[in-house]
Design a protein around this motif. Structure first.
Motif, PDB file in Angstrom:
ATOM      1  N   PRO A 223      47.106  23.330  74.504  1.00 58.57           N
ATOM      2  CA  PRO A 223      48.015  24.620  74.293  1.00 58.57           C
ATOM      3  C   PRO A 223      47.343  25.727  75.179  1.00 58.57           C
ATOM      4  O   PRO A 223      48.029  26.920  75.315  1.00 58.57           O
ATOM      5  N   ASN A 224      46.089  25.452  75.753  1.00 53.75           N
ATOM      6  CA  ASN A 224      45.514  26.535  76.740  1.00 53.75           C
ATOM      7  C   ASN A 224      45.477  26.056  78.130  1.00 53.75           C
ATOM      8  O   ASN A 224      44.363  26.454  78.764  1.00 53.75           O
ATOM      9  N   PHE A 225      46.387  25.218  78.721  1.00 48.93           N
ATOM     10  CA  PHE A 225      46.249  24.742  80.096  1.00 48.93           C
ATOM     11  C   PHE A 225      46.410  26.011  81.072  1.00 48.93           C
ATOM     12  O   PHE A 225      45.930  25.812  82.121  1.00 48.93           O
ATOM     13  N   MET A 226      47.043  26.883  80.787  1.00 57.70           N
ATOM     14  CA  MET A 226      47.110  28.131  81.636  1.00 57.70           C
ATOM     15  C   MET A 226      45.769  28.575  81.913  1.00 57.70           C
ATOM     16  O   MET A 226      45.584  29.171  83.274  1.00 57.70           O
ATOM     17  N   GLU A 227      44.889  28.924  80.979  1.00 61.52           N
ATOM     18  CA  GLU A 227      43.698  29.130  81.219  1.00 61.52           C
ATOM     19  C   GLU A 227      42.615  28.352  81.632  1.00 61.52           C
ATOM     20  O   GLU A 227      41.726  28.731  82.400  1.00 61.52           O
ATOM     21  N   ASN A 273      47.094  18.544  85.638  1.00 60.83           N
ATOM     22  CA  ASN A 273      47.064  18.741  87.076  1.00 60.83           C
ATOM     23  C   ASN A 273      47.283  19.931  87.592  1.00 60.83           C
ATOM     24  O   ASN A 273      48.074  20.871  86.896  1.00 60.83           O
ATOM     25  N   TYR A 274      46.570  20.405  88.687  1.00 63.97           N
ATOM     26  CA  TYR A 274      46.604  21.816  89.190  1.00 63.97           C
ATOM     27  C   TYR A 274      47.940  21.637  90.178  1.00 63.97           C
ATOM     28  O   TYR A 274      48.064  20.867  90.830  1.00 63.97           O
ATOM     29  N   SER A 328      50.678  10.536  85.761  1.00 65.54           N
ATOM     30  CA  SER A 328      50.013  11.410  84.843  1.00 65.54           C
ATOM     31  C   SER A 328      50.210  11.085  83.427  1.00 65.54           C
ATOM     32  O   SER A 328      49.407  11.170  82.596  1.00 65.54           O
ATOM     33  N   SER A 329      51.544  10.742  83.079  1.00 62.54           N
ATOM     34  CA  SER A 329      51.903  10.495  81.700  1.00 62.54           C
ATOM     35  C   SER A 329      51.461   9.044  81.237  1.00 62.54           C
ATOM     36  O   SER A 329      51.847   8.781  80.069  1.00 62.54           O
ATOM     37  N   GLU A 330      50.892   7.994  82.326  1.00 66.80           N
ATOM     38  CA  GLU A 330      50.530   6.664  81.925  1.00 66.80           C
ATOM     39  C   GLU A 330      51.904   6.073  81.477  1.00 66.80           C
ATOM     40  O   GLU A 330      51.859   5.364  80.851  1.00 66.80           O
ATOM     41  N   TYR A 331      53.249   6.556  82.060  1.00 70.27           N
ATOM     42  CA  TYR A 331      54.465   6.014  81.894  1.00 70.27           C
ATOM     43  C   TYR A 331      54.783   5.960  80.365  1.00 70.27           C
ATOM     44  O   TYR A 331      55.527   5.051  79.788  1.00 70.27           O
TER      45      TYR A 331
END
Length: 466
Positions: A223-227, A273-274, A328-331
């Protein structure tokens, strides 16, 4: 040509072999003597060919099951007798030979074995069956047990029943008894009473949603990937992207599940991922492409998504981004979304109603889609957002009754007090107290086919409701 067609046997030919040249030469000669000679040659040929076929016979297959049993049939069979017996039985229509190797549970063909061979097979303790157990050990079994129905000892059985049909019937009875026990409360209405409808999965619905509640914890994005992860994009950029994807889904008439899965894939990728802001729209259309392939019957083509971006991105760039998202989602594309729980909670909300309310369904769907554009709602689980959408929708349409009844509490597994924070935040979105300029969802639900539910507003929530 006459020399080549000579009746004289060459060194390479077997004695008594009948060729076309020899047969023609024999026919050209006159007299009964040549005919008798030809018959003798034919008889010799038959004998020699039979002996040749005898030499070409192969031994009978000793074990064709998926379990390898060493020395299981050693010294027990006579291959010639077995082949003759099988030919006789096949002619009589008493036996059918399968081309597919039988599994362990299928009993092999029963052959006559003398008592001495049986005793030898029972006494051979060096027979090993390569069964993969949890401890990766080989289980020693008697040879006769390998050929019959395989049964693990009780100490080796870990949740595997030897009788699948009996275990399934037992599970059905257990689920039914649990369901009936939970529904003894007269205030709870059974929403899984379609026991004769196999498509509704009535006996397993509770277990299915229990597993979904566990999956939403394990598969949720950070929930805090933006920061923590992103530095070039902001919450408002994410909201603008989702708002535009709502318009795209309407343009291509995609399912609501496709939209929810698209937003989920975007958040999961951004959590790990950035990405630069120039590629954010590329990520959006790629995730919608993947979600369309997963949910839609006729998914839009890659060229359609490139066209809707005014050909800002090429097909090669979309394919490259698709590979990155899948890795990234490991399929693992499936995850329980808000829509997954919203269907069941709406059914529970209308369990006691004679006629289902389309207005309630559209309003709950409208409130749930509003949360997709708000980054702050990633702090809430999809199930609690779905429950809060039903709570607020019922309160908006009817203030005379409490919006949360025992049936909803039973199936949603949330009390009214658990929903207070989420319901208040959801009402702020509904009333647009912060002046949000993203209007795709509101425009969508102002249409007549959705009963114009976007024009409705809810009264102030009372503290007594929680």
């Amino acid at each position: 040509m006459k020399k080549e067609n000579s009746v004289t046997l060459k060194a390479r030919e077997r004695p008594g072999r009948l060729t076309r040249a020899r047969a023609a030469a024999a026919l050209r000669t006159s007299g009964q003597q040549n005919q008798n000679q030809l018959s003798r040659v034919n008889s010799k040929t038959t004998v020699s060919d039979t002996s040749c076929l005898q030499r070409k016979k192969r031994a009978v297959l000793q074990e064709v099951t998926n379990v390898y049993c060493e020395n299981a049939y050693k010294g027990c069979f006579n291959s010639t007798k077995i082949q003759a017996k099988k030919r006789k039985l096949a002619k009589a229509g008493q036996i059918s030979v399968s081309k597919v190797s039988p599994s362990v549970s299928v009993e092999p063909l029963q052959f006559e074995v003398d008592s001495k061979a049986k005793e030898t097979a029972l006494q051979s303790q060096d027979t090993v069956c390569s069964i993969n157990l949890e401890n990766n050990q080989l289980l020693p079994l008697a040879a006769i047990d390998c050929c019959k129905d395989f049964r693990l000892p009780e100490s080796q059985i870990s949740g595997i029943s030897a009788h699948p049909l009996m275990s399934q019937n037992k599970d059905k009875k257990d689920n039914l008894s649990k369901l009936l026990t939970a529904l003894k409360d007269p205030g709870i209405t059974n929403i899984d009473d379609y026991l004769e409808d196999s498509q509704s999965c009535s006996l397993y619905a509770a277990d299915i949603y229990d597993n979904l509640r566990v999956a939403e914890l394990a598969r949720r994005p950070y929930p805090n990937f933006m920061e923590m992860v992103q530095r070039d994009i902001t919450e408002s950029m994410r909201g603008i992207l989702v708002d535009w994807l709502v318009e795209v889904s309407e343009e291509y008439t995609l399912f609501t599940d496709t939209l929810y899965l698209t937003v989920y894939l975007i958040d999961c990728f951004l959590s790990k991922n950035y990405i630069e802001r120039q590629r954010l729209q590329l990520l959006g259309i790629t995730c919608m492409l993947i979600a369309s392939k997963y949910e839609e019957i006729n998914a839009p083509r890659i060229e359609d998504f490139c066209f809707i971006t005014d050909n800002t991105y090429t097909k090669a760039e979309v394919l490259k981004m698709e590979s990155q998202v899948l890795k990234s989602s490991e399929y693992q594309l499936f995850a329980p979304t808000i829509q997954t729980f919203l269907r069941r909670f709406l059914r529970a909300a209308q369990a006691s109603d004679k006629d289902p309310s389309l207005e309630l369904e559209h309003l709950a769907n409208y409130l749930a889609e509003l949360t997709l554009m708000d980054y702050g709602f990633l702090n809430f689980l999809p199930s609690i957002i779905a429950a809060s959408a039903v709570f607020l929708a019922r309160w908006t349409l009817d203030q005379s009754n409490h919006p949360w009844n025992p049936t909803l509490q039973h199936y949603a597994c949330y009390k009214a007090s658990d929903l207070k924070t989420t319901v208040l935040a959801l009402q702020d979105l509904q009333l647009n107290t912060e002046g949000c300029r993203l209007t795709s969802v509101r425009t969508k639900y102002r249409q007549d086919k959705f009963k114009c539910v976007a024009a409705l507003s809810s009264p102030k929530l009372l503290e007594t409701l929680f």
